[in-house]
Design a protein around this motif. Structure first.
Motif, PDB file in Angstrom:
ATOM      1  N   TRP A 111       0.718  -1.248   0.225  1.00 29.95           N
ATOM      2  CA  TRP A 111      -0.367   0.291  -0.146  1.00 29.95           C
ATOM      3  C   TRP A 111       1.275   1.375  -0.097  1.00 29.95           C
ATOM      4  N   TRP A 112       2.087   1.013   0.521  1.00 28.91           N
ATOM      5  CA  TRP A 112       2.780   2.042   0.761  1.00 28.91           C
ATOM      6  C   TRP A 112       3.313   2.801  -0.697  1.00 28.91           C
ATOM      7  N   LEU A 113       3.898   1.595  -1.225  1.00 24.71           N
ATOM      8  CA  LEU A 113       4.571   2.036  -2.609  1.00 24.71           C
ATOM      9  C   LEU A 113       3.447   2.502  -3.302  1.00 24.71           C
ATOM     10  N   VAL A 150      -3.053  12.287  13.084  1.00 21.10           N
ATOM     11  CA  VAL A 150      -2.218  13.733  12.793  1.00 21.10           C
ATOM     12  C   VAL A 150      -0.702  13.670  11.820  1.00 21.10           C
ATOM     13  N   LEU A 151       0.122  12.796  11.828  1.00 17.15           N
ATOM     14  CA  LEU A 151       0.886  12.981  10.487  1.00 17.15           C
ATOM     15  C   LEU A 151       0.351  12.705   8.794  1.00 17.15           C
ATOM     16  N   ARG A 152      -0.386  11.331   9.010  1.00 14.08           N
ATOM     17  CA  ARG A 152      -1.158  11.607   7.899  1.00 14.08           C
ATOM     18  C   ARG A 152      -1.383  13.384   7.325  1.00 14.08           C
ATOM     19  N   TRP A 153      -2.328  13.332   7.950  1.00 12.90           N
ATOM     20  CA  TRP A 153      -2.644  14.452   8.296  1.00 12.90           C
ATOM     21  C   TRP A 153      -2.368  15.860   7.208  1.00 12.90           C
ATOM     22  N   THR A 199      12.558   8.583  -3.899  1.00 14.32           N
ATOM     23  CA  THR A 199      14.630   9.170  -3.641  1.00 14.32           C
ATOM     24  C   THR A 199      15.210   8.042  -2.786  1.00 14.32           C
ATOM     25  N   SER A 200      16.042   8.040  -2.663  1.00 17.86           N
ATOM     26  CA  SER A 200      17.176   7.922  -1.166  1.00 17.86           C
ATOM     27  C   SER A 200      16.867   7.180  -0.075  1.00 17.86           C
ATOM     28  N   ALA A 201      15.923   8.882   0.422  1.00 17.39           N
ATOM     29  CA  ALA A 201      15.401   8.268   1.856  1.00 17.39           C
ATOM     30  C   ALA A 201      14.850   7.164   1.853  1.00 17.39           C
ATOM     31  N   LYS A 202      13.974   7.468   0.343  1.00 18.18           N
ATOM     32  CA  LYS A 202      12.302   6.489   0.640  1.00 18.18           C
ATOM     33  C   LYS A 202      13.187   4.311   0.700  1.00 18.18           C
ATOM     34  N   THR A 203      14.049   4.555  -0.237  1.00 10.61           N
ATOM     35  CA  THR A 203      14.571   3.572  -0.031  1.00 10.61           C
ATOM     36  C   THR A 203      14.945   2.948   1.235  1.00 10.61           C
ATOM     37  N   ALA A 204      15.732   4.046   1.845  1.00 13.47           N
ATOM     38  CA  ALA A 204      16.266   3.652   3.132  1.00 13.47           C
ATOM     39  C   ALA A 204      15.298   2.911   4.608  1.00 13.47           C
ATOM     40  N   LEU A 205      14.314   4.330   4.368  1.00 16.10           N
ATOM     41  CA  LEU A 205      13.165   3.741   5.023  1.00 16.10           C
ATOM     42  C   LEU A 205      12.867   2.732   4.650  1.00 16.10           C
ATOM     43  N   LEU A 206      12.746   1.765   3.504  1.00 21.34           N
ATOM     44  CA  LEU A 206      11.450   0.944   3.438  1.00 21.34           C
ATOM     45  C   LEU A 206      13.081  -0.154   4.134  1.00 21.34           C
ATOM     46  N   LEU A 207      14.019  -0.200   3.665  1.00 20.67           N
ATOM     47  CA  LEU A 207      15.328  -0.909   4.210  1.00 20.67           C
ATOM     48  C   LEU A 207      14.831  -1.306   6.114  1.00 20.67           C
ATOM     49  N   LEU A 211       7.633  10.268   7.849  1.00 24.99           N
ATOM     50  CA  LEU A 211       7.244  10.284   9.085  1.00 24.99           C
ATOM     51  C   LEU A 211       6.206   9.103   9.302  1.00 24.99           C
ATOM     52  N   ALA A 212       5.408   9.497   8.804  1.00 23.92           N
ATOM     53  CA  ALA A 212       4.071   8.774   9.134  1.00 23.92           C
ATOM     54  C   ALA A 212       4.000   7.340   8.230  1.00 23.92           C
ATOM     55  N   ALA A 213       4.839   7.194   7.413  1.00 23.63           N
ATOM     56  CA  ALA A 213       5.062   5.923   6.730  1.00 23.63           C
ATOM     57  C   ALA A 213       5.455   5.064   8.251  1.00 23.63           C
TER      58      ALA A 213
END
Length: 234
Positions: free
Chosen positions: A17-19, A102-105, A47-55, A200-202
């Motif tokens: 879902w996040w992807l 709150v973070l999603r909003w 981005t690389s930040a999203k890849t790092a967070l996913l890992l 952060l929301a993820a």
């Protein structure tokens, strides 16, 4: 084992879902009327930040999957005596749910360019996360005062281990959240905050999902659900 499999299925569903939300699974070249210039109006680039967070989220999920597997196997022993679930844990659950919403909003406000909304949302998320950690400390003190210490029995050890591991990951998220909040209050525009609030929301949604699974274990709901699944599959 069934609980672990269900956890992995849920984790895979959340990751998919996040992807999809990030646009990685999209195929814009198959859409009618697609032109190269439309990319500027499409999903944010990967981005690389999203890849790092996913890992990192994968590592965190694997860690908790192993802990949950050990919990479900150890609880079958005769010396297992579950701890009472303090009412404060339900209050903490509500705080974590509120923080995720709150973070999603806030992420939506960043996408709209609403600077005041981003500032208010990040500040509120910091408050809910800090309140959750304070609530966890109160729970630990309450249980310790009642004689339920770390080494009193295996169930007690697992109880504190699960809560402490989750609290450490949330404290790390709160640190990043605090830095992002300071950055938002210093800037005049929301440039660069859309990705930060989305990540952060993820991450906090993952911690919320893990916390709900932990609560299911501590209250016995997960065991009842596992028994139900075993009966259905048998």
């Amino acid at each position: 084992m069934v609980v672990v499999l269900l956890f992995l299925v849920c984790a895979a569903a959340v990751a998919g879902w996040w992807l999809a939300q990030q646009g990685l699974l999209a195929k814009p070249w198959l859409q009618q009327g697609y032109v190269a210039s439309d990319r500027a109006h499409g999903p944010a680039p990967w981005t690389s930040a999203k890849t790092a967070l996913l890992l990192f989220m994968g590592v965190v999920g694997s860690l908790f999957a192993l802990m949950i597997s050990a919990y479900t196997m150890r609880m079958q022993a005769a010396d297992w005596r579950p701890l009472p679930v303090p009412a404060m844990l339900w209050v903490n659950t509500g705080q974590l749910i509120l923080g995720g919403l709150v973070l999603r909003w806030t992420h939506g406000a960043a996408r709209r360019g609403d600077r005041d909304g981003v500032k208010a949302g990040l500040a509120a998320a910091c408050v809910t996360a800090a309140a959750f950690l304070i609530g966890q400390l109160l729970v630990w003190r309450q249980l310790s005062a009642a004689g339920h210490r770390f080494t009193i029995n295996p169930a007690s050890s697992f109880f504190y281990l699960l809560l402490a591991t989750h609290a450490l990951h949330l404290a790390g998220g709160l640190f990043v959240l605090g830095r992002t909040t300071l950055r938002a209050w210093r800037r005049r525009l929301t440039v660069g905050l859309e990705e930060s609030t989305g990540l952060l929301a993820a991450y906090f949604n993952l911690l919320l999902a893990l916390w709900l699974i932990i609560m299911g274990l501590l209250t016995g709901w997960a065991q009842s659900f596992a028994v139900f699944c075993q009966r259905v599959l048998s």
